[in-house]
Write an enzyme that holds these catalytic residues in place. Structure first.
Site, PDB file in Angstrom:
ATOM      1  N   ARG A 248      19.617  28.784  69.380  1.00 54.71           N
ATOM      2  CA  ARG A 248      20.660  28.276  70.178  1.00 54.71           C
ATOM      3  C   ARG A 248      19.736  27.656  71.195  1.00 54.71           C
ATOM      4  NH1 ARG A 248      24.225  33.239  70.686  1.00 54.71           N
ATOM      5  NH2 ARG A 248      22.011  34.082  71.068  1.00 54.71           N
TER       6      ARG A 248
ATOM      7  N   LYS B 237      21.868  50.130  69.521  1.00 55.52           N
ATOM      8  CA  LYS B 237      22.764  49.012  69.918  1.00 55.52           C
ATOM      9  C   LYS B 237      23.955  49.395  69.958  1.00 55.52           C
ATOM     10  CE  LYS B 237      20.413  44.361  69.617  1.00 55.52           C
ATOM     11  NZ  LYS B 237      20.750  43.258  68.913  1.00 55.52           N
TER      12      LYS B 237
ATOM     13  N   HIS C 206      27.434  31.767  63.522  1.00 55.09           N
ATOM     14  CA  HIS C 206      26.979  32.470  62.648  1.00 55.09           C
ATOM     15  C   HIS C 206      27.252  31.905  61.297  1.00 55.09           C
ATOM     16  CE1 HIS C 206      27.065  36.133  65.437  1.00 55.09           C
ATOM     17  NE2 HIS C 206      25.919  35.779  65.286  1.00 55.09           N
TER      18      HIS C 206
ATOM     19  N   SER D 198      28.382  36.367  70.344  1.00 58.69           N
ATOM     20  CA  SER D 198      29.239  37.454  70.030  1.00 58.69           C
ATOM     21  C   SER D 198      29.505  37.937  71.304  1.00 58.69           C
ATOM     22  CB  SER D 198      28.646  38.545  69.067  1.00 58.69           C
ATOM     23  OG  SER D 198      28.227  37.990  67.912  1.00 58.69           O
TER      24      SER D 198
HETATM   25  O1  PNS Z   1      22.309  39.579  65.994  1.00 56.37           O
HETATM   26  P1  PNS Z   1      21.121  40.061  66.637  1.00 56.37           P
HETATM   27  O2  PNS Z   1      21.511  41.440  67.379  1.00 56.37           O
HETATM   28  O3  PNS Z   1      20.173  39.473  67.513  1.00 56.37           O
HETATM   29  O4  PNS Z   1      20.088  40.704  65.376  1.00 56.37           O
HETATM   30  C1  PNS Z   1      18.899  41.244  65.516  1.00 56.37           C
HETATM   31  C2  PNS Z   1      18.462  41.735  64.305  1.00 56.37           C
HETATM   32  C3  PNS Z   1      19.368  42.412  63.485  1.00 56.37           C
HETATM   33  C4  PNS Z   1      17.941  40.477  63.276  1.00 56.37           C
HETATM   34  C5  PNS Z   1      17.071  42.569  64.699  1.00 56.37           C
HETATM   35  O5  PNS Z   1      17.509  43.481  65.546  1.00 56.37           O
HETATM   36  C6  PNS Z   1      16.132  43.355  63.536  1.00 56.37           C
HETATM   37  O6  PNS Z   1      15.658  42.376  62.880  1.00 56.37           O
HETATM   38  N1  PNS Z   1      16.708  44.300  63.323  1.00 56.37           N
HETATM   39  C7  PNS Z   1      15.985  45.272  62.150  1.00 56.37           C
HETATM   40  C8  PNS Z   1      14.714  46.120  62.848  1.00 56.37           C
HETATM   41  C9  PNS Z   1      13.545  45.320  62.567  1.00 56.37           C
HETATM   42  O7  PNS Z   1      12.996  45.032  61.697  1.00 56.37           O
HETATM   43  N2  PNS Z   1      12.848  45.188  63.618  1.00 56.37           N
HETATM   44  C10 PNS Z   1      11.541  44.576  63.922  1.00 56.37           C
HETATM   45  C11 PNS Z   1      11.657  43.181  63.975  1.00 56.37           C
HETATM   46  S1  PNS Z   1      10.118  42.425  64.963  1.00 56.37           S
END
Ligand code: PNS
Length: 159
Positions: free
Chosen positions: A90, A41, A17, A128
């Site tokens: 990745r 989550k 990250h 993670s």
């Molecule tokens: O580190 P992660 O868990 O892969 O991050 C995922 C994240 C936080 C980027 C994703 O869950 C997100 O964008 N959450 C916000 C909710 C949202 O906007 N959802 C619609 C996306 S299509």
């Protein structure tokens, strides 16, 4: 001024990250690290801990702020004046999910672009989840997370 958001759960933040965040600062004037608070989550660390870990890990890097968010990512980007969402990519397995999210986010707000940055080779297989598993079994986290993060993981697993 160009602003980019680097979003994620950061449970915990890894050197992978940090690599993406630091490289983003070379391109954009300001980088907002958005720590997602998504109760659906199940995270090991609560939102305050994840923000604190990210703040400790970015210490010494310039033009970065760490901010928690809930709700939609495009709304968070807009509130922060960001034109761009940066995602690290990745191995190929990330692609399908990220491709879908990028298109959905574009549909939700056409003014915000998602930009993908290839993970550096040494972090290509870092996640993670892997870090948490290695920590749980007492493995060495050197080269995977910042020392401050490793220390917090150790404390958390002793709780
Ligand atoms: O580190 P992660 O868990 O892969 O991050 C995922 C994240 C936080 C980027 C994703 O869950 C997100 O964008 N959450 C916000 C909710 C949202 O906007 N959802 C619609 C996306 S299509």
């Amino acid at each position: 001024m160009s602003t980019a958001v680097c979003p994620g759960s950061f449970d915990p933040i890894t050197l992978g990250h940090l690599d993406i965040i630091e490289r983003s600062t070379y391109i954009y004037d300001k980088v907002v690290v958005g720590v997602a608070d998504n109760p659906a989550k199940r995270a090991l660390f609560n939102i305050e801990e994840r923000v604190a870990m990210a703040e400790d890990a970015i210490a010494g890097l310039g033009n970065i702020v760490v901010t928690p968010f809930d709700g939609l990512l495009v709304g968070f980007a807009k509130e922060n004046g960001a034109q761009v969402i940066i995602k690290g990519l990745r191995a190929i397995s990330d692609f399908e999910h990220e491709f879908q999210m990028a298109h959905l986010n574009k549909k939700l707000d056409g003014s915000i672009e998602t930009v993908f940055m290839m993970a550096s080779p040494e972090f290509m297989f870092l996640s993670s989840s892997a870090v948490k598993e290695i920590a749980a079994f007492g493995g060495d986290l050197t080269g995977l997370v910042a020392q401050t993060t490793a220390a917090r993981l150790e404390r958390k697993l002793q709780e």
